[in-house]
Enzyme design. Structure first.
Site, PDB file in Angstrom:
ATOM      1  N   THR A 176       0.830  -1.186   0.000  1.00 45.57           N
ATOM      2  CA  THR A 176       0.000   0.000   0.000  1.00 45.57           C
ATOM      3  C   THR A 176       0.874   1.249   0.000  1.00 45.57           C
ATOM      4  O   THR A 176       1.975   1.239   0.532  1.00 45.57           O
ATOM      5  CB  THR A 176      -0.864  -0.024   1.275  1.00 45.57           C
ATOM      6  OG1 THR A 176      -1.701  -1.174   1.247  1.00 45.57           O
ATOM      7  CG2 THR A 176      -1.711   1.220   1.416  1.00 45.57           C
ATOM      8  N   ARG A 204     -13.043  -8.388  -2.248  1.00 43.33           N
ATOM      9  CA  ARG A 204     -12.358  -8.264  -0.951  1.00 43.33           C
ATOM     10  C   ARG A 204     -11.926  -6.823  -0.728  1.00 43.33           C
ATOM     11  O   ARG A 204     -11.373  -6.174  -1.595  1.00 43.33           O
ATOM     12  CB  ARG A 204     -11.143  -9.186  -0.916  1.00 43.33           C
ATOM     13  CG  ARG A 204     -10.301  -9.094   0.381  1.00 43.33           C
ATOM     14  CD  ARG A 204      -9.148  -8.130   0.254  1.00 43.33           C
ATOM     15  NE  ARG A 204      -8.240  -8.178   1.410  1.00 43.33           N
ATOM     16  CZ  ARG A 204      -7.215  -7.365   1.573  1.00 43.33           C
ATOM     17  NH1 ARG A 204      -6.960  -6.417   0.672  1.00 43.33           N
ATOM     18  NH2 ARG A 204      -6.435  -7.457   2.649  1.00 43.33           N
ATOM     19  N   GLY A 206      -9.771  -4.476   2.104  1.00 44.81           N
ATOM     20  CA  GLY A 206      -8.886  -4.535   3.255  1.00 44.81           C
ATOM     21  C   GLY A 206      -9.017  -3.333   4.160  1.00 44.81           C
ATOM     22  O   GLY A 206     -10.059  -2.677   4.227  1.00 44.81           O
ATOM     23  N   ASP A 207      -7.925  -3.023   4.839  1.00 47.10           N
ATOM     24  CA  ASP A 207      -7.957  -1.949   5.837  1.00 47.10           C
ATOM     25  C   ASP A 207      -7.961  -0.556   5.244  1.00 47.10           C
ATOM     26  O   ASP A 207      -8.476   0.386   5.864  1.00 47.10           O
ATOM     27  CB  ASP A 207      -6.734  -2.076   6.747  1.00 47.10           C
ATOM     28  CG  ASP A 207      -5.434  -1.828   5.974  1.00 47.10           C
ATOM     29  OD1 ASP A 207      -5.119  -2.640   5.079  1.00 47.10           O
ATOM     30  OD2 ASP A 207      -4.740  -0.840   6.245  1.00 47.10           O
ATOM     31  N   THR A 227       0.295   0.425   6.532  1.00 44.89           N
ATOM     32  CA  THR A 227       0.539  -0.522   5.451  1.00 44.89           C
ATOM     33  C   THR A 227       0.862  -1.880   6.059  1.00 44.89           C
ATOM     34  O   THR A 227       1.390  -1.961   7.162  1.00 44.89           O
ATOM     35  CB  THR A 227       1.708  -0.065   4.543  1.00 44.89           C
ATOM     36  OG1 THR A 227       1.991  -1.083   3.582  1.00 44.89           O
ATOM     37  CG2 THR A 227       2.971   0.223   5.331  1.00 44.89           C
TER      38      THR A 227
END
Length: 319
Positions: A176, A204, A206-207, A227
């Protein structure tokens, strides 16, 4: 690790960027260093000319989204169907305004769309089809998805389709990207953008686009961009956790270390963070083997990739 602190009451603009945490192959190190340096300098150019922190972090992330060596925008990894789906977030510490997008396709710079979500809607996060429709309404051009795919990403996708492959372990150097900054008014901001996890399930998320996980900014505390492995970052809400430790009186370095330590001991997760506060203090910390980062303050550029690595170059030698 690296850090810096303000020596006077006047706020001096600061920007810190990261190009992802993980293990970077030696053959790519120079390109990653060049990429984060360019991003940090691009964001700092806005700050030194009186620009705001939000615009500075957006510009820094755009530069990395356009760089094929990073896992964001052009160069993003592919999902299990061989397509690019991207996430991004941006946040202003002045009023806690935030905008994010997830699972977006066929857009060159998701961070620009995230800022439009922040400024043009009453929402914080738009996803997939809705984000695409909003992009069209805002005049953001749709581009062929194939134009975001590099040969490196396609080869990695093919490799991880083989039985017994481990997509998480193969995220070598494909992290990231993010930026944090404080402007001359003392306002902080963060921005984070990613193509996610290689060979991830379609859809999907992610964060990165999750407020408090992929990033958080609050003038009263500071700003963080994270990251690493998204699922573990989400479990501990890493960005906000670090700011919580700072609220309790920890320094930036202590809070970053404690947050990464907690994530490792609680959910066996590793990653990296960049942090800045309104006083102009900053740090870059990571629990992985590598994290590419760069920072500019006091007309001085700092950059690193290995633990303990800190290259320092006066801007007068660059410009």
């Amino acid at each position: 690790m690296a850090s810096g602190s303000s020596q006077c009451n006047k706020i001096k603009p600061v920007i810190v960027v990261h190009g992802g945490a993980g293990a970077v192959m030696q053959e790519y190190e120079d390109r990653y260093r060049a990429g984060v340096k360019k991003a940090a300098l691009g964001g700092y150019d806005i700050l030194k000319n009186g620009g705001d922190a939000v615009t500075a972090v957006e510009e820094a992330v755009v530069i990395m989204e356009d760089d094929p060596h990073f896992n964001a925008g052009y160069g993003s990894v592919l999902n299990e169907e061989g397509e690019v789906e991207m996430d991004a977030i941006i946040m202003s510490g002045k009023d806690l305004a935030s905008g994010a997008v997830s699972a977006v396709r066929c857009i060159a710079n998701p961070i620009k769309l995230a800022r439009l979500v922040m400024e043009k809607t009453d929402h914080l996060l738009l996803t997939d089809r809705g984000a695409s429709q909003f992009a069209k309404l805002q005049g953001i051009p749709e581009i062929p998805g194939e134009t975001l795919i590099t040969e490196r990403s396609r080869e990695r996708w093919k490799k991880n389709q083989k039985p017994g492959s481990n997509p998480v372990a193969s995220q070598l150097g494909l992290g990231t990207v993010g930026a944090v900054a404080v402007d001359s008014e003392g306002n902080v901001a963060c921005a984070t953008s990613t193509g996610g996890l290689t060979n991830k399930m379609a859809g999907r998320v992610g964060d990165t686009p999750c407020i408090g996980s992929g990033g958080y900014a609050d003038n009263n505390i500071g700003a963080v961009s994270t990251t690493g492995h998204g699922e573990t970052i989400m479990k501990v809400v890493l960005a906000r956790l670090i700011l919580h430790y700072m609220e309790r009186g920890m320094s930036l370095e202590e809070a970053a270390d404690e947050g990464l330590k907690y994530m490792k001991t609680r959910v066996d997760g590793s990653g990296g963070v960049i942090v800045v506060n309104s006083a102009g203090e900053w740090t870059a910390k990571f629990s992985t083997k590598h994290m590419t980062w760069a920072a500019v303050k006091d007309d001085c550029l700092q950059c690193g990739i290995h633990q303990g690595d800190n290259e320092i170059v006066p801007l007068s030698e660059i410009l």
